[in-house]
Motif scaffolding. Structure first.
Motif, PDB file in Angstrom:
ATOM      1  N   LEU A  93      34.412  36.420  38.848  1.00  0.00           N
ATOM      2  CA  LEU A  93      34.167  35.665  40.080  1.00  0.00           C
ATOM      3  C   LEU A  93      35.296  34.714  40.430  1.00  0.00           C
ATOM      4  CD1 LEU A  93      30.362  34.901  39.624  1.00  0.00           C
ATOM      5  CD2 LEU A  93      31.430  36.690  40.990  1.00  0.00           C
ATOM      6  N   GLY A  94      36.330  34.644  39.584  1.00  0.00           N
ATOM      7  CA  GLY A  94      37.490  33.830  39.913  1.00  0.00           C
ATOM      8  C   GLY A  94      37.307  32.338  39.754  1.00  0.00           C
ATOM      9  N   TRP A  95      36.304  31.904  38.990  1.00  0.00           N
ATOM     10  CA  TRP A  95      36.127  30.483  38.759  1.00  0.00           C
ATOM     11  C   TRP A  95      37.191  29.977  37.791  1.00  0.00           C
ATOM     12  CZ3 TRP A  95      30.621  28.085  38.751  1.00  0.00           C
ATOM     13  CH2 TRP A  95      29.914  28.539  39.863  1.00  0.00           C
ATOM     14  N   GLY A  96      37.436  28.674  37.803  1.00  0.00           N
ATOM     15  CA  GLY A  96      38.387  28.081  36.879  1.00  0.00           C
ATOM     16  C   GLY A  96      37.739  27.757  35.545  1.00  0.00           C
ATOM     17  N   ASN A 151      21.228  40.398  37.610  1.00  0.00           N
ATOM     18  CA  ASN A 151      22.066  41.584  37.436  1.00  0.00           C
ATOM     19  C   ASN A 151      23.100  41.741  38.549  1.00  0.00           C
ATOM     20  OD1 ASN A 151      21.041  42.675  34.995  1.00  0.00           O
ATOM     21  ND2 ASN A 151      19.224  43.398  36.085  1.00  0.00           N
ATOM     22  N   PHE A 152      22.886  41.069  39.670  1.00  0.00           N
ATOM     23  CA  PHE A 152      23.823  41.165  40.787  1.00  0.00           C
ATOM     24  C   PHE A 152      24.893  40.075  40.734  1.00  0.00           C
ATOM     25  CE2 PHE A 152      19.833  43.068  42.165  1.00  0.00           C
ATOM     26  CZ  PHE A 152      20.264  44.279  42.685  1.00  0.00           C
ATOM     27  N   ALA A 153      25.025  39.412  39.597  1.00  0.00           N
ATOM     28  CA  ALA A 153      25.985  38.311  39.460  1.00  0.00           C
ATOM     29  C   ALA A 153      27.421  38.690  39.794  1.00  0.00           C
ATOM     30  CB  ALA A 153      25.913  37.741  38.039  1.00  0.00           C
ATOM     31  N   ASP A 218      34.239  43.509  29.516  1.00  0.00           N
ATOM     32  CA  ASP A 218      35.621  43.862  29.825  1.00  0.00           C
ATOM     33  C   ASP A 218      36.079  42.977  30.983  1.00  0.00           C
ATOM     34  OD1 ASP A 218      38.066  44.921  30.424  1.00  0.00           O
ATOM     35  OD2 ASP A 218      37.362  46.973  30.767  1.00  0.00           O
ATOM     36  N   PRO A 219      36.996  42.033  30.731  1.00  0.00           N
ATOM     37  CA  PRO A 219      37.414  41.096  31.792  1.00  0.00           C
ATOM     38  C   PRO A 219      38.058  41.771  32.996  1.00  0.00           C
ATOM     39  CG  PRO A 219      38.136  40.343  29.622  1.00  0.00           C
ATOM     40  CD  PRO A 219      37.653  41.746  29.449  1.00  0.00           C
ATOM     41  N   SER A 220      38.508  43.007  32.832  1.00  0.00           N
ATOM     42  CA  SER A 220      39.215  43.669  33.941  1.00  0.00           C
ATOM     43  C   SER A 220      38.271  44.343  34.928  1.00  0.00           C
ATOM     44  CB  SER A 220      40.199  44.702  33.387  1.00  0.00           C
ATOM     45  OG  SER A 220      39.510  45.742  32.715  1.00  0.00           O
ATOM     46  N   THR A 221      36.989  44.453  34.613  1.00  0.00           N
ATOM     47  CA  THR A 221      36.052  45.163  35.484  1.00  0.00           C
ATOM     48  C   THR A 221      35.589  44.276  36.636  1.00  0.00           C
ATOM     49  OG1 THR A 221      34.203  44.519  34.047  1.00  0.00           O
ATOM     50  CG2 THR A 221      35.239  46.670  33.652  1.00  0.00           C
ATOM     51  N   ARG A 222      35.251  44.930  37.742  1.00  0.00           N
ATOM     52  CA  ARG A 222      34.722  44.247  38.916  1.00  0.00           C
ATOM     53  C   ARG A 222      33.571  45.084  39.472  1.00  0.00           C
ATOM     54  NH1 ARG A 222      37.933  41.545  36.897  1.00  0.00           N
ATOM     55  NH2 ARG A 222      39.599  40.235  37.782  1.00  0.00           N
ATOM     56  N   GLY A 223      32.736  44.453  40.271  1.00  0.00           N
ATOM     57  CA  GLY A 223      31.662  45.188  40.937  1.00  0.00           C
ATOM     58  C   GLY A 223      30.632  45.725  39.961  1.00  0.00           C
TER      59      GLY A 223
END
Length: 261
Positions: A93-96, A151-153, A218-223
């Motif tokens: 989600l791009g948080w710091g 689950n939609f986080a 896996d930090p590289s996954t999205r969606g």
């Protein structure tokens, strides 16, 4: 506090001390008054082995305890998600760094405060078996619904924050679950039953953190691919909730408890 190895060593020594004190002073490990004790090496070893294996004998003979241990195992497996939550918020989600704590700590603090405020009322209210039975069912149902929303986080932090805020308003059960668990065992067996639960809690929680960090996140996954750890958590927690509901229906229904009384 900077020497982590020293802290672990001290914690281990304190744990051994607590174990020794429990062994010497708990009713389950004390010899019965008037009973002759074999002080030979063989006798002491045999007595110690019998005392140390008594919890497992209790486990073999109690279907309720078997259900509860499996429930605890599944619940702690699902809770392994919490160990990767900060990393998830940063990568997905791009948080710091630290942003999640800034948002979550007030929610957690309110939940603790609200629990203290309502504890007296809930203890009094949960004395009635019908009330505690109803509350456990409602709490499991509401918690399961909030779990599905989370689950939609990967698609927005609101799917994590809103359920947590709503769950924070749920008061505690007034000790109903702990009282229900203890009521299934005689007084001299309650320490063994609780000890087994604590052991499963401690062991599985560490394993769950490792599984989530090593295999599920896996930090590289999205969606949708990023929902894998959430889905695993949901499956484990829903199965745990189902077992909890089954145990209450089989052993904790008001009419069942009145019959046993």
């Amino acid at each position: 506090f900077m020497h982590f190895g020293m802290l672990c060593l001290l914690a281990g020594m304190m744990g051994l001390l607590i174990l020794a004190l429990c062994y010497l002073h708990l009713e389950e490990t004390l010899p019965h008054q008037g009973k002759l004790v074999d002080t030979s090496v063989t006798g002491l070893l045999s007595s110690s082995f019998k005392e140390l294996t008594s919890p497992f004998e209790l486990l073999r003979g109690s279907k309720f305890l078997q259900i509860r241990l499996i429930q605890m195992l599944l619940l702690q497996l699902g809770n392994g998600w919490e160990s990767i939550l900060d990393s998830f918020m940063i990568s997905s989600l791009g948080w710091g760094p630290g942003d999640w704590d800034l948002v979550n700590v007030p929610i957690s603090s309110f939940r603790e405060f609200w629990g203290m405020v309502t504890s007296g009322l809930m203890v009094h209210w949960a004395k009635d078996p019908a009330n505690s039975f109803w509350y456990v069912q409602a709490n499991l149902g509401f918690g399961s619904a909030m779990l599905l929303i989370q689950n939609f986080a990967p698609f927005g932090a609101i799917f994590l924050l809103l359920p947590r805020c709503l769950l924070a308003f749920c008061p505690g059960d007034g000790g109903a679950d702990a009282a229900f668990f203890s009521s299934q065992f005689p007084a001299q067996a309650q320490a063994s039953a609780n000890g087994l639960l604590t052991a499963v809690d401690n062991i599985v929680s560490g394993v769950a953190r490792w599984l989530f960090a090593r295999f599920l996140f896996d930090p590289s996954t999205r969606g949708w691919p990023a929902t894998l750890p959430l889905l695993v958590r949901t499956v484990c927690t829903l199965l745990s909730n189902a077992l909890c509901l089954y145990a209450w229906w089989k052993y904790g229904r008001p009419e069942q408890r009145r019959k046993e009384s």
